[in-house]
Write an enzyme that holds these catalytic residues in place. Sequence first.
Site, PDB file in Angstrom:
ATOM      1  N   SER A   1       0.784  -1.020   0.121  1.00 33.24           N
ATOM      2  CA  SER A   1       0.122   0.057   0.093  1.00 33.24           C
ATOM      3  C   SER A   1       0.762   1.231   0.121  1.00 33.24           C
ATOM      4  CB  SER A   1      -0.989  -0.022   1.173  1.00 33.24           C
ATOM      5  OG  SER A   1      -0.318  -0.263   2.441  1.00 33.24           O
TER       6      SER A   1
ATOM      7  N   THR B   1      -1.459   3.202   4.486  1.00 28.77           N
ATOM      8  CA  THR B   1      -0.848   4.311   4.498  1.00 28.77           C
ATOM      9  C   THR B   1      -0.062   4.463   5.578  1.00 28.77           C
ATOM     10  OG1 THR B   1      -2.513   5.507   2.824  1.00 28.77           O
ATOM     11  CG2 THR B   1      -1.085   7.008   4.196  1.00 28.77           C
TER      12      THR B   1
ATOM     13  N   THR C   1       1.336   6.801   0.090  1.00 29.97           N
ATOM     14  CA  THR C   1       0.323   5.835  -0.237  1.00 29.97           C
ATOM     15  C   THR C   1       0.268   5.399  -1.605  1.00 29.97           C
ATOM     16  OG1 THR C   1      -1.684   4.869   0.488  1.00 29.97           O
ATOM     17  CG2 THR C   1      -1.461   7.188  -0.369  1.00 29.97           C
TER      18      THR C   1
ATOM     19  N   ARG D   1      -8.044   8.576  -9.701  1.00 29.48           N
ATOM     20  CA  ARG D   1      -8.557   8.965  -8.303  1.00 29.48           C
ATOM     21  C   ARG D   1      -7.230   9.433  -7.265  1.00 29.48           C
ATOM     22  NH1 ARG D   1      -7.375   7.035  -2.647  1.00 29.48           N
ATOM     23  NH2 ARG D   1      -9.204   7.065  -1.408  1.00 29.48           N
TER      24      ARG D   1
ATOM     25  N   THR E   1      -5.146   7.909   8.117  1.00 30.76           N
ATOM     26  CA  THR E   1      -5.295   6.489   7.444  1.00 30.76           C
ATOM     27  C   THR E   1      -6.703   5.879   7.367  1.00 30.76           C
ATOM     28  OG1 THR E   1      -4.321   4.353   7.228  1.00 30.76           O
ATOM     29  CG2 THR E   1      -4.839   5.301   9.561  1.00 30.76           C
ATOM     30  N   GLY E   2      -6.904   5.474   6.056  1.00 28.36           N
ATOM     31  CA  GLY E   2      -8.284   4.778   6.119  1.00 28.36           C
ATOM     32  C   GLY E   2      -8.930   5.478   4.642  1.00 28.36           C
TER      33      GLY E   2
HETATM   34  C1  SD4 Z   1      -6.306   6.783   0.693  1.00 28.38           C
HETATM   35  N1  SD4 Z   1      -6.047   7.030   3.173  1.00 28.38           N
HETATM   36  O1  SD4 Z   1      -5.722   6.870  -0.569  1.00 28.38           O
HETATM   37  C2  SD4 Z   1      -5.551   6.338   1.558  1.00 28.38           C
HETATM   38  C3  SD4 Z   1      -5.762   4.873   1.707  1.00 28.38           C
HETATM   39  C4  SD4 Z   1      -5.170   4.201   2.978  1.00 28.38           C
HETATM   40  O2  SD4 Z   1      -4.552   3.934   4.921  1.00 28.38           O
HETATM   41  O3  SD4 Z   1      -4.658   3.093   2.894  1.00 28.38           O
HETATM   42  N2  SD4 Z   1      -5.164   4.755   4.011  1.00 28.38           N
HETATM   43  O4  SD4 Z   1      -7.572   6.876   0.777  1.00 28.38           O
END
Ligand code: SD4
Length: 324
Positions: A83, A185, A203, A213, A236-237
């Site tokens: 990731s 991330t 990330t 995106r 993160t998320g």
């Molecule tokens: C995103 N926040 O591109 C990032 C994704 C991710 O841990 O893996 N966050 O939305």
Amino acid sequence: MFNRRNFLKKSAIFTSLAGLAPWPTLAAGRKVTATGKTTIISTWNHGLQANVAAWRVLQNGGSATDAVEAGVRVPESDPENTSVGLGGMPDRDGHVTLDACIMDPSGNCGGVAGLEHIEHPISVARKVMDDTPHVLLVGDGALQFALANGFEKKDLLTAKTYKAWQEWFKKAEYKPVINIENHDTIGLLAQDKDGNIAGACTTSGLAFKMYGRVGDSPIIGAGLYVDNDIGGATATGMGEAIVKVAGSHLVVELMRQGYAPEEACKAAVERIVKKEPGYKNLQAGFLALRKDGKTGGYALQKGFNYALMTGPDNNRMVDARALL
Ligand code: SD4
């Protein structure tokens, strides 16, 4: 009638309005001052090694900005980490597109979004910050800038992620999953012994996302924010949910109002819950580092952890509390 509490309140308002206070007096009436200690905090298990790299930089006299960059370069180079950087999951068309940003103690910042073929987007983000009048370069423009600055062009898709992409095609279901590979991330915040705070976030974004995106991670205020008077935060998320509430900026502003780091992260998660009808099906987590070295994290779903380093022999994982 003279009342000491009112007097203190009024003088606090006056000094901060006059720009005289080094940082605002908190609601609790307590000033948050740096303690002279070094603290590094970063998301997920890969944060442990990232923290060590960042720590080394600080020990060798590097700045907080050098430290955060060096820290997140570690998972960027790890092909097993699906990731971030090299070996990051591709989008639905097979492109590995990377997002990153960095912010220094003076409030300077730089980012790249949708950057392909470059192993260290964070270092390109740093160059955007240091060597251009801009804060964000995207796609081909970001790639051209990187190549012009000597970054090596690479294939970032590994045998492992190519296979995962082929597997994904069998069902081609665009459904982000909570807390697994596509939510790793790295966001890292560091405070040096002079109290200065910097942050970095990098990330490959959501696995099998639409081409083009961009998530929260390269967006200053969403995936990362630092105000050296107050502290820093990173996220993160699910990027879409984090962008909608300007999550990291929100956390820092809440700390400015007197919230403790964990409380501020929790309030940002609660804001997502309030604004995002589909919140049960997504993960979002925040980390915060306050000027006094206090740290905290909080997530929407269980399973979010972070690495906290406060000494050469004190680098450990902490399980964040969660709302659900
Ligand atoms: C995103 N926040 O591109 C990032 C994704 C991710 O841990 O893996 N966050 O939305």
